[in-house]
Enzyme design. Structure first.
Site, PDB file in Angstrom:
ATOM      1  N   GLY A  71       0.777  -1.244   0.000  1.00 37.82           N
ATOM      2  CA  GLY A  71       0.000   0.000   0.000  1.00 37.82           C
ATOM      3  C   GLY A  71       0.804   1.287   0.000  1.00 37.82           C
ATOM      4  CG  ASP A 116      -7.600   0.313  10.593  1.00 37.22           C
ATOM      5  OD1 ASP A 116      -8.360   1.072  11.210  1.00 37.22           O
ATOM      6  OD2 ASP A 116      -7.990  -0.767  10.099  1.00 37.22           O
ATOM      7  CE  LYS A 171      -9.762   3.114   7.796  1.00 36.20           C
ATOM      8  NZ  LYS A 171     -10.290   1.764   7.625  1.00 36.20           N
ATOM      9  CG  PHE A 217     -12.380  -0.462   3.139  1.00 32.76           C
ATOM     10  CD1 PHE A 217     -11.454  -1.127   3.947  1.00 32.76           C
ATOM     11  CD2 PHE A 217     -12.275  -0.580   1.771  1.00 32.76           C
ATOM     12  CE1 PHE A 217     -10.439  -1.888   3.373  1.00 32.76           C
ATOM     13  CE2 PHE A 217     -11.264  -1.350   1.193  1.00 32.76           C
ATOM     14  CZ  PHE A 217     -10.349  -2.002   2.002  1.00 32.76           C
TER      15      PHE A 217
HETATM   16  P1  5GP Z   1      -3.420  -1.882  10.978  1.00 41.11           P
HETATM   17  O1  5GP Z   1      -2.468  -3.001  11.188  1.00 41.11           O
HETATM   18  O2  5GP Z   1      -2.944  -0.539  11.476  1.00 41.11           O
HETATM   19  O3  5GP Z   1      -4.803  -2.194  11.452  1.00 41.11           O
HETATM   20  O4  5GP Z   1      -3.658  -1.764   9.449  1.00 41.11           O
HETATM   21  C1  5GP Z   1      -2.758  -1.251   8.600  1.00 41.11           C
HETATM   22  C2  5GP Z   1      -2.900  -1.902   7.251  1.00 41.11           C
HETATM   23  O5  5GP Z   1      -4.263  -2.295   6.981  1.00 41.11           O
HETATM   24  C3  5GP Z   1      -2.519  -0.896   6.213  1.00 41.11           C
HETATM   25  O6  5GP Z   1      -1.181  -1.115   5.839  1.00 41.11           O
HETATM   26  C4  5GP Z   1      -3.471  -1.195   5.090  1.00 41.11           C
HETATM   27  O7  5GP Z   1      -2.841  -2.128   4.237  1.00 41.11           O
HETATM   28  C5  5GP Z   1      -4.650  -1.894   5.712  1.00 41.11           C
HETATM   29  N1  5GP Z   1      -5.835  -1.010   5.858  1.00 41.11           N
HETATM   30  C6  5GP Z   1      -6.322  -0.458   6.988  1.00 41.11           C
HETATM   31  N2  5GP Z   1      -7.408   0.304   6.743  1.00 41.11           N
HETATM   32  C7  5GP Z   1      -7.604   0.248   5.402  1.00 41.11           C
HETATM   33  C8  5GP Z   1      -8.572   0.847   4.522  1.00 41.11           C
HETATM   34  O8  5GP Z   1      -9.487   1.612   4.883  1.00 41.11           O
HETATM   35  N3  5GP Z   1      -8.435   0.552   3.199  1.00 41.11           N
HETATM   36  C9  5GP Z   1      -7.459  -0.266   2.724  1.00 41.11           C
HETATM   37  N4  5GP Z   1      -7.423  -0.464   1.424  1.00 41.11           N
HETATM   38  N5  5GP Z   1      -6.525  -0.847   3.525  1.00 41.11           N
HETATM   39  C10 5GP Z   1      -6.602  -0.581   4.842  1.00 41.11           C
HETATM   40 MG    MG Z   2      -0.683  -2.228   4.135  1.00 37.88          MG
END
Ligand code: 5GP
Ligand code: MG
Length: 177
Positions: free
Chosen positions: A38, A97, A125, A146
């Site tokens: 990403g 996130d 977020k 999302f």
């Molecule tokens: P975390 O581990 O902080 O929950 O999530 C981070 C990863 O989740 C990010 O690198 C991303 O790849 C994915 N992610 C979290 N929220 C979103 C979102 O709203 N859309 C997308 N496409 N990926 C997300």
């Molecule tokens: Mg990611």
């Protein structure tokens, strides 16, 4: 699909990140590690605005979401990482996130004995964090929707959009383009 952050806003936000990072590190050599997949668009835009001596590497983090927008167990792959021993490392990701991806990736990098590790994300977020860690640099805070675009995907589609957009309920669950 609804635009959440426009191309112009992203340009300003990445410029602010570059400015803050430059203020902190000045001319010190920096190793940027990008979390695949990403953050590739942010990586490309950000490194072109930094002037210190740079090394760039990648680490792959996948949480096997598939058709779902909730995360599964995180798998990290550091096979493509350069040697970061004794180096100042800036970890970059697209979005913060729950926080688990950054926290687990930092733990992995820490084991490689860098001189320091800080982190930068394009998006954070609101109200989602499950860990006691905050990224050092955040370009934008967004509501809990999302989102796709500027590197972020839904089932591997939409990464190429030059803006950040939220998918509406009707867009989720179906087949991506
Ligand atoms: P975390 O581990 O902080 O929950 O999530 C981070 C990863 O989740 C990010 O690198 C991303 O790849 C994915 N992610 C979290 N929220 C979103 C979102 O709203 N859309 C997308 N496409 N990926 C997300
Ligand atoms: Mg990611």
């Amino acid at each position: 699909m609804k635009i959440v952050i426009s191309e112009d806003q992203i340009r300003d936000g990445v410029g602010r990140l570059a400015h803050e990072i430059t203020e902190y590190y000045a001319d010190r050599p920096l190793t940027i590690i990008a979390v695949l997949t990403g953050s590739i668009v942010l990586l490309a835009d950000l490194i072109r605005q930094l002037n210190m001596p740079l090394r760039v590497g990648v680490v792959q983090a996948s949480s096997y979401r598939g058709a779902s927008t909730t995360r599964g167990p995180l798998v990290l792959n550091s096979d493509l990482m350069p040697d970061i021993t004794g180096r100042d490392v800036l970890l970059i990701d697209d979005i913060y996130d729950t926080g688990h991806t950054l926290v687990e990736t930092i733990a992995l990098l820490d084991g490689m004995r860098p001189a320091s590790i800080r982190s930068a994300v394009l998006l954070r977020k609101r109200g989602r964090q499950q860990v006691a860690y905050e990224p050092d640099y955040v370009a934008f805070e967004i509501p809990n929707e999302f989102i796709v675009g500027y590197g972020l995907d839904y089932q591997d589609a939409y990464r190429d959009l030059p803006y950040v957009a939220s998918l509406e309920p009707g867009d989720l669950g179906g087949d991506p383009p």
